[in-house]
Write a protein that holds these residues in place. Structure first.
Motif, PDB file in Angstrom:
ATOM      1  N   ASN A  88       0.697  94.231  -2.620  1.00 33.19           N
ATOM      2  CA  ASN A  88       1.274  95.390  -1.921  1.00 33.19           C
ATOM      3  C   ASN A  88       0.963  95.369  -0.429  1.00 33.19           C
ATOM      4  OD1 ASN A  88       2.567  96.654  -4.116  1.00 33.19           O
ATOM      5  ND2 ASN A  88       0.595  97.465  -4.808  1.00 33.19           N
ATOM      6  N   LYS A  89       1.003  94.197   0.164  1.00 27.61           N
ATOM      7  CA  LYS A  89       0.768  94.060   1.599  1.00 27.61           C
ATOM      8  C   LYS A  89       2.090  93.865   2.308  1.00 27.61           C
ATOM      9  CE  LYS A  89      -3.925  92.397   1.605  1.00 27.61           C
ATOM     10  NZ  LYS A  89      -4.875  91.476   2.181  1.00 27.61           N
ATOM     11  N   ASP A  90       2.140  94.319   3.541  1.00 29.32           N
ATOM     12  CA  ASP A  90       3.339  94.168   4.354  1.00 29.32           C
ATOM     13  C   ASP A  90       3.313  92.796   5.025  1.00 29.32           C
ATOM     14  OD1 ASP A  90       5.727  94.808   5.577  1.00 29.32           O
ATOM     15  OD2 ASP A  90       4.756  95.798   7.271  1.00 29.32           O
ATOM     16  N   ILE A  91       3.715  91.781   4.264  1.00 34.20           N
ATOM     17  CA  ILE A  91       3.718  90.398   4.743  1.00 34.20           C
ATOM     18  C   ILE A  91       5.136  89.868   4.649  1.00 34.20           C
ATOM     19  CG2 ILE A  91       2.910  88.051   4.260  1.00 34.20           C
ATOM     20  CD1 ILE A  91       0.335  89.311   3.155  1.00 34.20           C
ATOM     21  N   ASP A  92       5.620  89.279   5.730  1.00 29.00           N
ATOM     22  CA  ASP A  92       6.948  88.674   5.720  1.00 29.00           C
ATOM     23  C   ASP A  92       6.889  87.411   4.870  1.00 29.00           C
ATOM     24  OD1 ASP A  92       9.422  87.551   6.177  1.00 29.00           O
ATOM     25  OD2 ASP A  92       9.084  87.194   8.320  1.00 29.00           O
ATOM     26  N   PRO A  93       7.543  87.415   3.708  1.00 31.11           N
ATOM     27  CA  PRO A  93       7.451  86.247   2.825  1.00 31.11           C
ATOM     28  C   PRO A  93       8.025  84.970   3.427  1.00 31.11           C
ATOM     29  CG  PRO A  93       9.021  87.841   1.963  1.00 31.11           C
ATOM     30  CD  PRO A  93       8.363  88.471   3.151  1.00 31.11           C
ATOM     31  N   SER A  94       8.891  85.081   4.428  1.00 29.36           N
ATOM     32  CA  SER A  94       9.449  83.867   5.025  1.00 29.36           C
ATOM     33  C   SER A  94       8.377  83.066   5.763  1.00 29.36           C
ATOM     34  CB  SER A  94      10.607  84.202   5.961  1.00 29.36           C
ATOM     35  OG  SER A  94      10.145  84.887   7.109  1.00 29.36           O
ATOM     36  N   GLY A  95       7.241  83.693   6.054  1.00 34.10           N
ATOM     37  CA  GLY A  95       6.132  83.004   6.706  1.00 34.10           C
ATOM     38  C   GLY A  95       5.141  82.409   5.723  1.00 34.10           C
TER      39      GLY A  95
END
Length: 187
Positions: A88-95
């Protein structure tokens, strides 16, 4: 509408650093550690780590390959993707770069695409069920509109040796006699 862009980069020498200067061998070794943990308890030896900005976010290893708990859902990549979602973290999965010791199957590749993960690095090709070489341009927009880079053959020999040890053990019956087993044992 953008078409799916899959970039396969073939590496000729292990331990290379590509693009953002990430050490692929270092993180693949962590995936191999996961695979070795699975192997130690009699599971099919596949491991996975997901890395963001040089840090391991989550790990996963294959389960469900012993006679007591046979299933085809708990692949190392699926376990890791599930754990990532649970963060549940705000992480851009494209990175995110996903490292796995065996080329993701079609199920896992689909989940990785839908998750928006930007890069897959794998060690050993899955000649029987690998999904990263499928022609996504022939699929529906949900899949073909994804952008992902794929880098094979990082610590391939180490993954091959672990899979050989698994297939050579008569106690291990998962995928015994399969195309993957024959391909692996023939090397």
């Amino acid at each position: 509408m953008k078409l799916m862009e899959v970039v396969h980069v073939t590496t000729r020498f292990a331990g290379c650093r590509i693009g953002n200067n990430m050490n692929y061998e270092q993180f693949m070794q962590k995936a191999l550690d996961q695979a070795k943990s699975a192997f130690a308890v009699g599971e099919f030896p596949v491991g996975c780590v997901m890395v963001f900005q040089g840090k391991v976010l989550v790990t996963g290893s294959r389960t469900g390959t012993t006679a007591d708990s046979l299933n085809e859902i708990d692949h190392a990549e699926m376990v890791a993707v599930r754990r990532f979602v649970d963060l549940n973290k705000d992480i851009d999965p494209s990175g995110i770069t996903l490292f796995c010791t065996l080329e993701p199957c079609l199920m896992c590749f689909g989940a990785i695409l839908l998750s928006g993960i930007g890069k897959i690095v794998y060690a050993y090709e899955d000649v029987m069920g690998g999904g990263t070489r499928c022609d996504l341009t022939k699929l529906t927009p949900l899949y073909k509109n994804r952008k992902i880079s794929i880098i094979p053959n990082i610590l391939r020999k180490e993954s091959l040796e672990l899979l050989k040890a698994y297939f050579q053990n008569p106690k291990n019956t998962y995928c015994k006699g399969s195309l993957l087993a024959e391909h692996t044992l023939g090397q």
